[in-house]
Scaffold this active site. Sequence first.
Site, PDB file in Angstrom:
ATOM      1  N   GLY A  12       0.782  -1.237   0.000  1.00  0.00           N
ATOM      2  CA  GLY A  12       0.000   0.000   0.000  1.00  0.00           C
ATOM      3  C   GLY A  12       0.811   1.283   0.000  1.00  0.00           C
ATOM      4  O   GLY A  12       0.311   2.317   0.460  1.00  0.00           O
ATOM      5  N   ASN A  14       1.518   3.011  -2.610  1.00  0.00           N
ATOM      6  CA  ASN A  14       0.811   3.933  -3.517  1.00  0.00           C
ATOM      7  C   ASN A  14      -0.432   4.516  -2.854  1.00  0.00           C
ATOM      8  O   ASN A  14      -0.743   5.688  -3.043  1.00  0.00           O
ATOM      9  CB  ASN A  14       0.462   3.234  -4.839  1.00  0.00           C
ATOM     10  CG  ASN A  14       1.650   3.215  -5.789  1.00  0.00           C
ATOM     11  OD1 ASN A  14       2.024   4.234  -6.344  1.00  0.00           O
ATOM     12  ND2 ASN A  14       2.267   2.049  -5.923  1.00  0.00           N
ATOM     13  N   ARG A  66     -14.884 -18.083  -8.920  1.00  0.00           N
ATOM     14  CA  ARG A  66     -14.409 -16.750  -9.295  1.00  0.00           C
ATOM     15  C   ARG A  66     -15.603 -15.859  -9.670  1.00  0.00           C
ATOM     16  O   ARG A  66     -15.628 -14.676  -9.356  1.00  0.00           O
ATOM     17  CB  ARG A  66     -13.429 -16.923 -10.462  1.00  0.00           C
ATOM     18  CG  ARG A  66     -12.667 -15.691 -10.959  1.00  0.00           C
ATOM     19  CD  ARG A  66     -12.040 -14.839  -9.904  1.00  0.00           C
ATOM     20  NE  ARG A  66     -10.901 -15.394  -9.210  1.00  0.00           N
ATOM     21  CZ  ARG A  66      -9.905 -14.670  -8.677  1.00  0.00           C
ATOM     22  NH1 ARG A  66      -9.875 -13.359  -8.792  1.00  0.00           N
ATOM     23  NH2 ARG A  66      -8.943 -15.247  -8.011  1.00  0.00           N
ATOM     24  N   HIS A 110       1.021   1.084 -13.286  1.00  0.00           N
ATOM     25  CA  HIS A 110       1.850  -0.063 -13.701  1.00  0.00           C
ATOM     26  C   HIS A 110       3.327   0.359 -13.643  1.00  0.00           C
ATOM     27  O   HIS A 110       3.680   1.425 -14.141  1.00  0.00           O
ATOM     28  CB  HIS A 110       1.472  -0.526 -15.108  1.00  0.00           C
ATOM     29  CG  HIS A 110       2.269  -1.719 -15.527  1.00  0.00           C
ATOM     30  ND1 HIS A 110       1.987  -2.994 -15.078  1.00  0.00           N
ATOM     31  CD2 HIS A 110       3.380  -1.828 -16.293  1.00  0.00           C
ATOM     32  CE1 HIS A 110       2.877  -3.838 -15.560  1.00  0.00           C
ATOM     33  NE2 HIS A 110       3.729  -3.157 -16.300  1.00  0.00           N
ATOM     34  N   GLU A 148     -10.601  -3.801 -21.394  1.00  0.00           N
ATOM     35  CA  GLU A 148     -10.722  -5.258 -21.304  1.00  0.00           C
ATOM     36  C   GLU A 148      -9.381  -5.990 -21.417  1.00  0.00           C
ATOM     37  O   GLU A 148      -9.272  -7.143 -21.034  1.00  0.00           O
ATOM     38  CB  GLU A 148     -11.693  -5.778 -22.381  1.00  0.00           C
ATOM     39  CG  GLU A 148     -13.156  -5.610 -22.026  1.00  0.00           C
ATOM     40  CD  GLU A 148     -13.696  -4.195 -22.181  1.00  0.00           C
ATOM     41  OE1 GLU A 148     -12.934  -3.295 -22.597  1.00  0.00           O
ATOM     42  OE2 GLU A 148     -14.881  -3.984 -21.859  1.00  0.00           O
ATOM     43  N   ASP A 151      -3.300  -4.093 -19.244  1.00  0.00           N
ATOM     44  CA  ASP A 151      -2.409  -2.933 -19.409  1.00  0.00           C
ATOM     45  C   ASP A 151      -2.514  -2.296 -20.801  1.00  0.00           C
ATOM     46  O   ASP A 151      -1.534  -1.758 -21.318  1.00  0.00           O
ATOM     47  CB  ASP A 151      -0.943  -3.312 -19.118  1.00  0.00           C
ATOM     48  CG  ASP A 151      -0.757  -3.892 -17.731  1.00  0.00           C
ATOM     49  OD1 ASP A 151      -1.461  -3.467 -16.802  1.00  0.00           O
ATOM     50  OD2 ASP A 151       0.111  -4.781 -17.567  1.00  0.00           O
ATOM     51  N   GLU A 181       6.046   6.319  -9.547  1.00  0.00           N
ATOM     52  CA  GLU A 181       4.681   5.907  -9.154  1.00  0.00           C
ATOM     53  C   GLU A 181       4.037   6.853  -8.144  1.00  0.00           C
ATOM     54  O   GLU A 181       2.887   7.267  -8.314  1.00  0.00           O
ATOM     55  CB  GLU A 181       4.702   4.494  -8.551  1.00  0.00           C
ATOM     56  CG  GLU A 181       5.134   3.431  -9.529  1.00  0.00           C
ATOM     57  CD  GLU A 181       5.035   2.029  -8.942  1.00  0.00           C
ATOM     58  OE1 GLU A 181       4.054   1.720  -8.257  1.00  0.00           O
ATOM     59  OE2 GLU A 181       5.965   1.239  -9.170  1.00  0.00           O
TER      60      GLU A 181
HETATM   61  C1  GAR Z   1       3.485  -1.198  -7.329  1.00  0.00           C
HETATM   62  O1  GAR Z   1       4.806  -1.188  -7.793  1.00  0.00           O
HETATM   63  C2  GAR Z   1       2.519  -1.207  -8.497  1.00  0.00           C
HETATM   64  O2  GAR Z   1       2.977  -0.435  -9.571  1.00  0.00           O
HETATM   65  C3  GAR Z   1       2.510  -2.668  -8.850  1.00  0.00           C
HETATM   66  O3  GAR Z   1       2.450  -3.319  -7.604  1.00  0.00           O
HETATM   67  C4  GAR Z   1       3.153  -2.528  -6.636  1.00  0.00           C
HETATM   68  C5  GAR Z   1       2.268  -2.325  -5.403  1.00  0.00           C
HETATM   69  O4  GAR Z   1       2.950  -1.671  -4.371  1.00  0.00           O
HETATM   70  N1  GAR Z   1       1.399  -2.982  -9.684  1.00  0.00           N
HETATM   71  C6  GAR Z   1       1.460  -3.863 -10.686  1.00  0.00           C
HETATM   72  O5  GAR Z   1       2.448  -4.531 -10.941  1.00  0.00           O
HETATM   73  C7  GAR Z   1       0.167  -4.001 -11.485  1.00  0.00           C
HETATM   74  N2  GAR Z   1       0.401  -4.752 -12.691  1.00  0.00           N
HETATM   75  P1  GAR Z   1       2.183  -0.954  -3.167  1.00  0.00           P
HETATM   76  O6  GAR Z   1       1.187  -1.972  -2.600  1.00  0.00           O
HETATM   77  O7  GAR Z   1       3.265  -0.632  -2.189  1.00  0.00           O
HETATM   78  O8  GAR Z   1       1.501   0.274  -3.718  1.00  0.00           O
END
Ligand code: GAR
Length: 208
Positions: A12, A14, A66, A110, A148, A151, A181
Site C-alpha cells: 500500500g 501507492n 471466481r 503499472h 478489457e 495494461d 509511481e
Molecule cells: C506497485 O509497484 C505497483 O505499480 C505494482 O504493484 C506494486 C504495489 O505496491 N502494480 C502492478 O504490478 C500491477 N500490474 P504498493 O502496494 O506498495 O503500492
Amino acid sequence: MLKIAVLVSGGGTNLQAIMDAIDAGKIKNTEISVVISNNAGAYALTRAEKKGIENLCISPKSYESREEFNKAFLEKLNSYQVDLVVLAGFLVVIPPEMIATYRNRIINIHPSLIPSFCGTGYYGLKVHEGVLKRGVKVTGATVHFVDEGTDTGPIILQKAVEVRQQDTPKELQQRVMEEAEWKILPQAIDLIAAGKVQVIDGKAVISE
Ligand code: GAR
C-alpha cells in the site's frame, strides 16, 4: 468532490502516496470513500485504518467460484457509489462487468513504461526482473485507464526512471516507486478530479 475507491493487494505505498497527497493539498477536491483488498493480510488495510478510512477485505477464498467472488466484489464496490476506482497495486484481474460499469472510471498504476514490460505475467517485481534481464537503460511507470485487455487502456501519465548498471530488481522497484509511481498516481487523480482528463478516440487527452 471526487469520491474514489482504492483497491489494493499488498503493502500500500501507492495508497499512502494518495493519502499524503490529499493531506498536502496536492490532490484537491477528492476523498477516499473506501479501501478494498482481496488479501486480508495486506498492510495497505492497516494504512487506511490508521487514517480512519473505511477499509475491508473481500477474498476469493471466501467464495466457491471466481464468478461469485467477482459478483460480490462488484456489488460491494457499487454500494459506495464512487466516481473513480484506483487500482493501487491490485493484483486481481478486473472482470468485464466491472470494466463495463466503470468505463473510463478505473485507473491503474503499472511499474513500467507501457507498452514495454506489461501484460499477462508482468506485475510487481517480475516487471523489474524483466527490465534488468533485457538490459534497457530507461524504465518508469504508467497510469492508464483500464479496459478489457491487460495494461492496454488509454495512457494518462508516464514518467521515466534511469536503470543503473548495478541495480537489483528490488532496488529498481524502489526507485521506480519513489521517482515515478508515487508522483504520477496522485497527479493523475488530481487531474481527473479537476475534470481535465478525457478519452477521445481511445486516447487520454489532458487539457491545461
Ligand atoms: C506497485 O509497484 C505497483 O505499480 C505494482 O504493484 C506494486 C504495489 O505496491 N502494480 C502492478 O504490478 C500491477 N500490474 P504498493 O502496494 O506498495 O503500492
